[in-house]
Scaffold this motif. Structure first.
Motif, mmCIF file in Angstrom:
data_model
loop_
_atom_site.group_PDB
_atom_site.id
_atom_site.type_symbol
_atom_site.label_atom_id
_atom_site.label_comp_id
_atom_site.label_asym_id
_atom_site.label_seq_id
_atom_site.Cartn_x
_atom_site.Cartn_y
_atom_site.Cartn_z
ATOM 1 N N GLU A 1 5.519 13.414 1.513
ATOM 2 C CA GLU A 1 4.414 14.036 0.792
ATOM 3 C C GLU A 1 3.290 14.412 1.761
ATOM 4 O O GLU A 1 2.713 15.497 1.671
ATOM 5 N N GLY B 1 -0.007 15.544 -0.885
ATOM 6 C CA GLY B 1 -0.716 14.387 -1.417
ATOM 7 C C GLY B 1 -1.715 13.846 -0.413
ATOM 8 O O GLY B 1 -1.566 14.009 0.794
ATOM 9 N N ALA C 1 0.816 -1.220 0.000
ATOM 10 C CA ALA C 1 0.000 0.000 0.000
ATOM 11 C C ALA C 1 0.852 1.273 0.000
ATOM 12 O O ALA C 1 0.313 2.369 0.033
ATOM 13 N N GLU C 2 2.163 1.125 -0.027
ATOM 14 C CA GLU C 2 3.117 2.228 -0.015
ATOM 15 C C GLU C 2 3.037 3.071 1.255
ATOM 16 O O GLU C 2 3.419 4.230 1.264
ATOM 17 N N ILE D 1 -5.570 6.883 3.713
ATOM 18 C CA ILE D 1 -5.414 5.623 4.455
ATOM 19 C C ILE D 1 -5.847 5.807 5.903
ATOM 20 O O ILE D 1 -6.591 4.995 6.455
ATOM 21 N N HIS E 1 -2.645 10.511 -0.298
ATOM 22 C CA HIS E 1 -2.488 9.064 -0.138
ATOM 23 C C HIS E 1 -2.530 8.633 1.338
ATOM 24 O O HIS E 1 -3.362 7.802 1.728
ATOM 25 N N MET E 2 -1.650 9.164 2.159
ATOM 26 C CA MET E 2 -1.580 8.760 3.570
ATOM 27 C C MET E 2 -2.801 9.236 4.354
ATOM 28 O O MET E 2 -3.317 8.506 5.202
ATOM 29 N N ARG F 1 6.021 8.893 0.253
ATOM 30 C CA ARG F 1 4.621 9.103 0.654
ATOM 31 C C ARG F 1 4.532 9.821 2.008
ATOM 32 O O ARG F 1 3.671 10.661 2.217
#
Length: 144
Positions: free
Chosen positions: A37, A43, A27-28, A49, A45-46, A34
């Protein structure tokens, strides 16, 4: 004091930890890029999540508690309210966040990072263990 888990339970923890490591790698979540970022607000992304993990965890724990399910070791699933006020969490969270931003990793994926070839994480693991030991040595003097 809780008894030591049986060897069978230790294997369950090992398998669960291995699966967790694979999941966060794919899931990076352990990606330094990430994490940086996220801290630079560049970003989603995190944050995405975390935004999904929190409600899933709350729902799952409540579901398991209401069904009378037990943890791997057979203990009932309980949550204990913490005391100490906002300053305790603000200070602890700030220290945690600074360490996370400097190293690019929180404690959860340290072993996954080491296992995926990021050898510098060995120094972070040693530092985390030293910090944990230090806390254990001085915790009786702390206000909690």
């Amino acid at each position: 004091m809780t008894p030591m888990p049986a060897t069978r339970d230790l294997w369950l923890y090992f398998v669960a930890g291995t699966m967790f490591g694979i999941l966060i790698t794919k899931a990076e979540v352990i990606s330094w890029f990430r994490i940086q970022e996220m801290f630079r607000f560049q970003g989603f992304h995190m944050f995405g999540i975390f935004a999904t993990a929190l409600p899933v965890a709350i729902f799952t724990v409540q579901f398991l508690k209401r069904r009378g399910m037990r943890a791997f070791g057979g203990q009932p699933i309980t949550t204990v309210p913490k005391a100490g006020g906002f300053h305790r969490y603000a200070l602890g969270g700030s220290i945690f966040g600074v360490g996370w931003a400097i190293t690019g990793a929180c404690p959860g994926p340290l072993l996954a990072l080491l296992g995926s070839g990021v050898s510098v994480m060995a120094a972070v693991i040693v530092s985390a263990l030293a910090g944990t030991w230090t806390y254990g040595a001085v915790r009786h003097r702390l206000p909690h």
